[in-house]
Motif scaffolding. Structure first.
Motif, short mmCIF file in Angstrom:
data_model
loop_
_atom_site.label_atom_id
_atom_site.label_comp_id
_atom_site.label_asym_id
_atom_site.label_seq_id
_atom_site.Cartn_x
_atom_site.Cartn_y
_atom_site.Cartn_z
N UNK A 6 0.72 -1.24 -0.11
CA UNK A 6 -0.05 0.24 -0.04
C UNK A 6 0.96 1.19 -0.07
N UNK A 7 1.79 1.33 0.78
CA UNK A 7 2.74 2.47 0.94
C UNK A 7 3.75 2.48 -0.36
N UNK A 8 4.06 1.34 -0.71
CA UNK A 8 4.88 1.29 -1.94
C UNK A 8 4.01 1.96 -3.35
N UNK A 9 2.76 1.59 -3.21
CA UNK A 9 2.02 2.19 -4.34
C UNK A 9 1.75 3.81 -4.11
N UNK A 10 1.58 4.10 -2.74
CA UNK A 10 1.76 5.69 -2.58
C UNK A 10 2.80 6.31 -2.98
N UNK A 11 3.99 5.79 -2.82
CA UNK A 11 5.35 6.38 -3.35
C UNK A 11 5.68 6.37 -4.79
N UNK A 12 5.04 5.58 -5.39
CA UNK A 12 4.99 5.35 -6.85
C UNK A 12 4.08 6.30 -7.53
N UNK A 13 3.38 7.16 -7.08
CA UNK A 13 2.39 8.04 -7.70
C UNK A 13 3.16 9.23 -8.30
N UNK A 14 4.17 9.95 -7.49
CA UNK A 14 4.86 10.85 -8.17
C UNK A 14 5.27 10.73 -9.49
N UNK A 15 6.12 9.65 -9.67
CA UNK A 15 6.56 9.35 -10.99
C UNK A 15 5.63 9.09 -12.15
N UNK A 16 4.37 8.33 -11.83
CA UNK A 16 3.27 8.40 -12.79
C UNK A 16 2.73 9.45 -12.98
N UNK A 17 2.38 10.47 -12.14
CA UNK A 17 2.04 11.71 -12.47
C UNK A 17 2.81 12.43 -13.12
N UNK A 18 4.19 12.33 -12.97
CA UNK A 18 5.18 12.90 -13.99
C UNK A 18 5.01 12.49 -15.14
N UNK A 19 4.82 11.12 -15.74
CA UNK A 19 4.66 10.64 -16.84
C UNK A 19 3.35 11.16 -17.56
N UNK A 20 2.24 11.34 -16.63
CA UNK A 20 1.00 11.96 -17.30
C UNK A 20 1.33 13.64 -17.55
N UNK A 21 2.22 14.21 -16.68
CA UNK A 21 2.58 15.63 -17.32
C UNK A 21 3.24 15.73 -18.51
N UNK A 22 4.08 14.59 -18.45
CA UNK A 22 4.78 14.95 -19.94
C UNK A 22 4.09 14.32 -21.24
N UNK A 23 2.99 13.69 -20.91
CA UNK A 23 2.15 13.55 -22.05
C UNK A 23 1.23 14.64 -22.00
N UNK A 24 1.50 15.74 -21.53
CA UNK A 24 0.79 16.95 -21.80
C UNK A 24 1.38 17.90 -22.89
#
Length: 418
Positions: free
Chosen positions: A300-318
């Motif tokens: 659960x906490x590992x999933x939480x700590x992965x969110x910033x890099x996944x949000x970064x990828x989503x931002x680059x797709x903008x």
């Protein structure tokens, strides 16, 4: 005849009449004219005559301003149709992916570097060249459409876009460098410990994930980000069908992690998705159904700590150039695609540094595989992954972190709030 022309002619004739009056004697007994008066009147007449010339002669016809349809007529079109940069903040957010204050700051920083040596759109001001390059990155529009929109030749639009990529990737690569000082690495770790709602695990110094972009026919990029979505490292240029583990092993991040050059302590580590191998410096989630509550809390906490890099990828797709086929670029073995990915990554960090969240994604593009977040663009066969041999030191570190995860979840009131 225009009024200005009539006034000039009348003024010249009056001056000449005065000159004649004072220069001709009224009677034979008159003395010679005053030399000073003659000189003044002569100068007055000469000035009036000279001033009347441009008003009498026909003026040159103004050169018509070219519109977008006539922008492809060569360098003359650039001089005839200068770019007018719109300064409203809303327009910057819509067209260039940043606020007007960020654009002005970046234009001042890059002005001496955006000149195109040996040719190019020299008549365009630095702000115009920057706006062309940013518009290409943020909208992904073909060069022909950019040329029509800005009123310049297509070659000028292509030159500005290429120059911006070269300047940022050559002169500002340090904006993507992993922290080299222990204090800076520790600051990254503190950021993950402070993640909402109840904080992450201690010792995490970055989250790593792979992204697949459609630019240039498809390219994979590996990103390492901190808790604020700032990119700490990037490796691009891999084929889009490469699995995460293979991209990792071909990157310098893997070599630095294996040799101990990446982190300063055995208690420091990165987090990565299920597609990565478990290493002493790289923590991945427990696979399948967690064997006990501690493993579930860790996931659960590992999933939480992965969110910033996944949000970064989503931002680059903008930056929509990363989903563009890059029409109009010659075949260069994928170098243009890699330059586009790196340029957008640098600009992403610039926006965060300026506290400008114009291109930062609000939602995370993600899907769940086996209870773990992965990049939504991932295309790999899970069965094709080959795990490294079990590393006892890595297993021991993950077990210790699982116990700490259980403590954090109990302290916060249960698993649902983690």
């Amino acid at each position: 005849m225009e009024n200005r022309t009539v006034a000039a002619v009348v003024s010249m004739l009056v001056s000449q009449a005065l000159l004649l009056l004072f220069s001709v004697p009224i009677s034979s007994a008159s003395a010679t004219p005053n030399p000073t008066a003659l000189l003044l009147l002569h100068l007055l007449a000469s000035y009036e005559a000279a001033a009347a010339v441009p008003l009498i002669l026909p003026r040159r016809r103004k050169r018509p301003r070219l519109d977008g349809a006539g922008a492809g007529q060569g360098a003359a079109a650039v001089a005839a149709a200068p770019i007018s940069i719109r300064r409203q903040p809303d327009n910057f957010g819509l067209d260039l992916g940043m606020a007007s204050s960020t654009f002005e700051w970046l234009a001042g920083l890059l002005e001496p570097l955006l000149d195109c040596p040996g040719g190019g759109p020299r008549r365009l001001p630095a702000a115009s060249r920057l706006a062309l390059g940013l518009s290409h990155l943020y909208t992904g529009a073909p060069y022909a459409d950019l040329a029509a929109r800005f009123g310049v030749p297509e070659a000028a639009a292509r030159s500005c876009a290429r120059r911006l990529r070269r300047v940022l990737c050559t002169n500002f690569r340090f904006w993507l460098a992993f922290p080299s000082h222990a204090a800076d690495i520790r600051a990254v770790s503190v950021g993950f410990e402070s993640l909402p709602p109840d904080g992450g695990l201690p010792g995490c110094c970055g989250a790593v994930a792979c992204a697949r972009f459609g630019v240039g026919g498809g390219v994979s990029a590996q990103l390492l980000a901190d808790a604020s979505c700032r990119i700490l490292s990037i490796a691009a240029g891999f084929r889009g069908d490469q699995p995460d583990s293979r991209v990792l092993r071909r990157s310098s991040l893997y070599r630095d992690g294996e040799t101990g050059r990446l982190l300063n302590s055995a208690e420091q580590y990165l987090v990565g998705g299920a597609g990565y191998p478990l290493r002493t410096w790289l923590m991945v989630p427990f696979k399948g159904v967690a064997a006990d509550a501690a493993q579930g809390d860790f996931n659960t906490l590992h999933k939480l700590m992965l969110r910033p890099v996944l949000r970064t990828i989503s931002s680059l797709r903008n930056w929509r150039v990363l989903s563009s086929p890059m029409e109009g670029e010659e075949d260069d073995d994928g170098r243009t695609a890699v330059a586009c990915v790196a340029t957008c990554a640098i600009l992403h960090n610039v926006l965060l540094m300026r506290e400008d969240y114009s291109a930062l994604a609000v939602e995370v593009e993600e899907e769940v595989e086996g209870g773990n977040l992965v990049d939504a663009g991932k295309c790999q066969d899970e069965a094709a992954l080959v795990d490294d041999p079990v590393n006892e030191q890595a297993l021991a570190l993950r077990a210790t972190l699982a116990e700490k995860a259980g403590e954090i979840c109990r302290r916060s009131g249960g698993l649902k709030q983690c």
